[in-house]
Motif scaffolding. Structure first.
Motif, PDB file in Angstrom:
ATOM      1  N   LEU A   1     -12.424 -60.139  25.279  1.00 17.39           N
ATOM      2  CA  LEU A   1     -13.557 -59.292  24.934  1.00 17.39           C
ATOM      3  C   LEU A   1     -14.659 -59.392  25.990  1.00 17.39           C
ATOM      4  N   ASN A   2     -15.363 -58.276  26.171  1.00 19.14           N
ATOM      5  CA  ASN A   2     -16.565 -58.304  26.993  1.00 19.14           C
ATOM      6  C   ASN A   2     -17.785 -58.205  26.084  1.00 19.14           C
ATOM      7  N   ILE A   3     -18.957 -58.266  26.665  1.00 20.26           N
ATOM      8  CA  ILE A   3     -20.174 -58.310  25.858  1.00 20.26           C
ATOM      9  C   ILE A   3     -20.374 -57.013  25.072  1.00 20.26           C
ATOM     10  N   ASN A   4     -19.933 -55.879  25.632  1.00 22.68           N
ATOM     11  CA  ASN A   4     -20.066 -54.619  24.898  1.00 22.68           C
ATOM     12  C   ASN A   4     -19.224 -54.622  23.628  1.00 22.68           C
ATOM     13  N   GLN A   5     -18.057 -55.242  23.703  1.00 16.88           N
ATOM     14  CA  GLN A   5     -17.204 -55.331  22.515  1.00 16.88           C
ATOM     15  C   GLN A   5     -17.786 -56.308  21.493  1.00 16.88           C
ATOM     16  N   ILE A   6     -18.410 -57.379  21.978  1.00 16.30           N
ATOM     17  CA  ILE A   6     -19.101 -58.300  21.066  1.00 16.30           C
ATOM     18  C   ILE A   6     -20.210 -57.561  20.329  1.00 16.30           C
ATOM     19  N   GLU A   7     -20.951 -56.733  21.036  1.00 14.83           N
ATOM     20  CA  GLU A   7     -22.030 -55.971  20.411  1.00 14.83           C
ATOM     21  C   GLU A   7     -21.480 -54.959  19.408  1.00 14.83           C
TER      22      GLU A   7
END
Length: 310
Positions: free
Chosen positions: A126-132
């Motif tokens: 996951l990247n940070i956009n997916q975490i968000e």
């Protein structure tokens, strides 16, 4: 103004302050100048706030219980008589609110909704956009949305940081028909990913002194490490939710309520040594706070704005 201190006096003062710094084991020396967390006049989270959890990946029921019991322990409405306890630790956060003028209500956390995603709906990397995106699944009013990723999920930037907190713009509208901001947190399970960074002192610090790791209070190195990081990020979220609350240094890399006091879990802490802690005589586990349901936790130190010390 000219200095009235002689060279001899200067040498004496240097030796004195160096000695205090090196040999004080009862209480860390921290000056107001070096550890003043400035308030930047931004909004803080106030009143009753639910902590919604998005469980991403596989977590055993006992692992979830360790974390939910910690959240329940934050509130004095779910008390434990044993001292020191988690609620007493959290009450230090109230001191930040007392300094804000005009007076505001402090944040009172409670366990909110729990959203399960055990089948890795958007993959294991996951990247940070997916975490968000995952964080947006929780409540967006009067809530902190906490994304917890399991040990087999790799997140961009993991290891350089063990978790993060931030804010997003809600898809909902407030009473004035404007979009509002809500806070989120991400914490990863570091049991198999850089445990020396994100689960210390329950794992050996490969970069520091080779002191033996501590026994985790709930017998789960990964999840007990997550509690440490979650506690730190909850404190940062409460006191600096939108990047303009209490912090020291740059806005991009701020020192906050916990990160201003790294590694100081007990009296006499020093680099690589977490300090003197309570020890469970049956398990040998180290801890510094009691929680509900007979739990014990190791919590990070909080910067106390009233004493200006950790």
């Amino acid at each position: 103004m000219a200095s009235c201190v002689s060279k001899t006096q200067k040498k004496f003062l240097i030796v004195l302050f160096t000695s205090l710094f090196l040999f004080s084991s009862a209480k860390p020396i921290q000056t107001q100048q070096s550890l003043l967390l400035q308030y930047h006049n931004g909004h803080l989270l106030t009143g009753n706030v639910s902590i919604d959890i998005i469980w991403y990946g596989k977590f055993a029921s006992y692992q979830r219980a360790i974390i939910t019991d910690f959240i329940l322990s934050l509130s004095s409405s779910t008390p434990t008589n044993a001292q020191p306890n988690v609620a007493t630790w959290w009450n230090i956060i109230g001191k930040y609110y007392n300094l804000v003028k005009p007076k505001i209500y402090k944040l009172v956390p409670s366990l909110g909704n729990q959203i399960m995603d055990p089948y890795y709906s958007i993959g294991k990397r996951l990247n940070i956009n997916q975490i968000e995106r995952l964080a947006s699944k929780g409540s967006q009013k009067h809530a902190i949305n906490v994304v917890l990723t399991s040990a087999d999920v790799a997140v961009q930037g993991f290891c350089s940081k063990c978790g993060t907190h931030g804010y997003l713009e809600s898809e909902l509208l407030n009473k004035r028909k404007h979009r509002f901001k809500f806070a989120y947190i991400w914490v990863g399970n570091a049991e198999t990913q850089c445990p020396s960074n994100c689960s210390w002192p329950f794992n050996l610090d490969i970069y520091g002194p080779k002191t033996p790791p501590l026994v985790a209070p709930n017998n789960d190195v990964g999840v007990d490490g997550m509690v440490l990081n979650l506690a730190s990020l909850l404190a940062g979220t409460a006191t600096n939710p939108f990047g303009n609350g209490y912090y020291q240094g740059s806005k991009e890399e701020p020192r906050e309520a916990v990160s201003a006091c790294p590694g100081m879990y007990g009296m006499g802490a020093s680099p690589g040594f977490p300090g003197k802690l309570l020890v469970d005589v049956k398990t040998g586990a180290s801890y510094n706070a009691y929680g509900v349901n007979g739990r014990k936790y190791l919590l990070p130190p909080l910067y106390d704005p009233s004493t200006k010390t950790c």
